[in-house]
Design a protein around this motif. Structure first.
Motif, short mmCIF file in Angstrom:
data_model
loop_
_atom_site.label_atom_id
_atom_site.label_comp_id
_atom_site.label_asym_id
_atom_site.label_seq_id
_atom_site.Cartn_x
_atom_site.Cartn_y
_atom_site.Cartn_z
N VAL A 243 -4.33 -3.58 -4.10
CA VAL A 243 -5.52 -2.73 -3.94
C VAL A 243 -5.16 -1.29 -3.60
CG1 VAL A 243 -6.99 -4.66 -3.29
CG2 VAL A 243 -5.84 -3.37 -1.50
N ASP A 244 -3.98 -1.06 -3.01
CA ASP A 244 -3.58 0.31 -2.68
C ASP A 244 -2.06 0.45 -2.72
OD1 ASP A 244 -3.33 2.90 -1.84
OD2 ASP A 244 -4.70 2.73 -0.14
N PRO A 245 -1.49 0.53 -3.93
CA PRO A 245 -0.03 0.70 -4.04
C PRO A 245 0.47 1.97 -3.37
CG PRO A 245 -1.01 0.13 -6.17
CD PRO A 245 -2.14 0.43 -5.24
N PHE A 246 -0.37 3.01 -3.38
CA PHE A 246 0.04 4.28 -2.77
C PHE A 246 0.32 4.09 -1.28
CE2 PHE A 246 -0.54 8.63 -1.25
CZ PHE A 246 0.13 9.35 -2.22
N LEU A 247 -0.59 3.41 -0.59
CA LEU A 247 -0.41 3.16 0.84
C LEU A 247 0.78 2.24 1.07
CD1 LEU A 247 -1.34 3.27 3.81
CD2 LEU A 247 -2.89 1.36 3.30
N GLY B 103 3.45 1.95 -0.69
CA GLY B 103 4.68 2.72 -0.82
C GLY B 103 4.99 3.49 0.45
N HIS B 104 3.96 4.03 1.06
CA HIS B 104 4.12 4.75 2.32
C HIS B 104 4.54 3.82 3.45
CE1 HIS B 104 3.46 7.48 5.60
NE2 HIS B 104 2.42 6.81 6.05
N LEU B 105 4.02 2.59 3.42
CA LEU B 105 4.33 1.64 4.48
C LEU B 105 5.67 0.94 4.28
CD1 LEU B 105 0.82 -0.08 4.89
CD2 LEU B 105 1.81 1.75 6.28
N GLY B 106 6.29 1.15 3.11
CA GLY B 106 7.57 0.51 2.84
C GLY B 106 7.44 -0.94 2.44
N LEU B 107 6.26 -1.32 1.92
CA LEU B 107 6.04 -2.70 1.51
C LEU B 107 6.37 -2.94 0.05
CD1 LEU B 107 2.65 -3.41 3.35
CD2 LEU B 107 4.96 -4.07 4.06
N MET B 108 6.70 -1.87 -0.69
CA MET B 108 7.00 -2.01 -2.12
C MET B 108 8.41 -1.48 -2.39
SD MET B 108 3.40 -0.88 -3.87
CE MET B 108 3.87 -1.50 -5.47
#
Length: 299
Positions: free
Chosen positions: A288-292, A294-299
Motif C-alpha cells: 500500500v505504500d512502497p515509498f514509506l 523504503g524509508h523504513l528499511g522494509l524493502m
C-alpha cells in the motif's frame, strides 16, 4: 404504437412556468406532432394526459466530442541506483474507478520496486483526447517521453505509463503540467516533492534478516510518525480482511481521533500476535505504500 385509454405521463422537465395555460408540450406520433396543454405543472414535473405513446430520447450531435470523465494521474518514482544516476517517474493516466491497490500490485509484478508518490491525482479528461505533459524546470536536463499521449479510458488493465519523465541530476522538486494538446488548457498541475539526494535513507538499522516482530519494533517510531491517514486505513482494511486484526480492534482504532495513536495501536497490536501476523503486516504495508517502506528499511 397505439394506446388504449388515457395515459398519464410525468416528465421532469425544468420550467419556471406554473400556469398550464402558458405552456405547451409536443406529442410525437406517427401522424406528426401535436401540441397539447399540460394537465398539471409542479416545481419539478409536467403532467400530461394523452391517449398514445410518445417517442422521445436524449439526442447528441455525432460529431460532438465525448464528455470528460473523472480520471487519475498516478505517479510512480524509481530513484537512482549506483552507479546509474538516472531517476524516473512513470505517469499513468487512468479512469477514476481503478483501485490504487490493484495498480500498485500489478506494477510491482511488471517492473519490480518503485515508489508511489502520494499527491492529489484527480482531474477530468476526455476519452480519446491527446494530452501533453511538460515539466518545470523545462530544460535539457529533464526529458519527457513521449511528449504527447492519448487518454484511453477503456484499455488500461496492464497499467502501462502514458509518460515517462527522467533526469540525471539532483532535484528536490519537480512540477508536472498536463495540458489538452488542442486547446493548451491545463487539466492537471502538481508540484512533486523528491528526495534531495535521489535516494531514501532507511530509518533505523537494517533488519532484513530479523524476525518480523523485531523488524516492526525497530521501525515503530518511524512508522508512527510517517504513515498517513489514508495509508493507515488501507492497511487496516487488509489486516481485517485477513483476520490479522479483529472487528473489535478495528472499532477501537476508528474510535481514536489522533493519527499517531491509531498507528501506535495498530503496530503494537500486530506485533504481539506473533511472527505470522507481523510478516503479513509488513507485506501489506509494502504494497500500500512502497515509498514509506523504503524509508523504513522494509524493502
Amino acid at each position: 404504437m397505439e394506446g388504449g385509454g388515457d395515459v398519464v405521463y410525468r416528465t421532469n422537465i425544468t420550467t419556471s412556468l406554473q400556469d398550464p395555460c402558458l405552456t405547451s408540450m409536443a406529442h410525437v406520433t406517427d401522424e406528426g406532432i401535436e401540441f397539447i396543454r399540460p394537465q398539471k405543472i409542479t416545481e419539478t414535473h409536467v403532467v400530461l394526459n394523452i391517449t398514445g405513446f410518445s417517442g422521445y430520447g436524449n439526442v447528441k450531435d455525432e460529431d460532438s466530442p465525448p464528455d470528460p470523465v473523472r480520471a487519475l494521474v498516478l505517479l510512480f518514482y524509481r530513484p537512482p541506483e549506483d552507479p546509474d544516476p538516472e531517476s524516473l517517474i512513470n505517469v499513468l493516466l487512468l479512469p477514476k474507478n481503478v483501485s490504487l491497490w490493484d495498480v500498485q500490485r500489478t506494477r510491482k509484478k511488471l517492473v519490480g520496486h518503485e515508489w508511489y508518490i502520494e499527491t492529489s491525482p484527480h482531474c477530468k479528461l476526455q476519452p480519446n483526447q491527446v494530452y501533453t505533459l511538460s515539466t518545470c524546470p523545462n530544460n535539457d536536463l529533464v526529458e519527457v517521453q513521449p511528449t504527447e499521449a492519448e487518454f484511453d479510458e477503456d484499455s488500461y488493465d496492464n497499467y502501462f505509463p502514458s509518460f515517462q519523465v527522467n533526469w540525471e541530476t539532483t532535484l528536490k522538486h519537480l512540477k508536472l503540467i498536463l495540458k489538452d494538446t488542442d486547446s493548451s488548457l491545463v487539466v492537471w498541475e502538481r508540484r512533486v516533492c523528491l528526495m534531495s539526494t535521489g535516494k531514501r535513507k532507511s530509518c533505523g538499522p537494517n533488519t532484513a534478516n530479523a524476525p518480523p516482530n523485531e523488524r516492526l519494533l525497530n521501525i515503530r517510531s518511524c512508522f508512527i510518525d510517517g504513515i498517513s491517514e489514508p495509508v493507515l486505513k488501507n492497511l487496516l482494511d487488509k489486516l481485517l480482511e485477513t483476520k490479522v486484526m479483529t472487528d473489535s480492534e478495528r472499532e477501537s482504532v476508528d474510535g481514536m481521533d489522533n493519527r499517531r495513536d491509531k498507528a501506535r495501536f495498530v503496530i503494537d497490536t500486530v506485533r504481539k500476535k506473533g511472527e505470522a501476523a507481523g510478516s503479513e503486516m509488513i507485506e501489506f504495508l509494502c504494497e500500500v505504500d512502497p515509498f514509506l517502506c523504503g524509508h523504513l528499511g522494509l524493502m
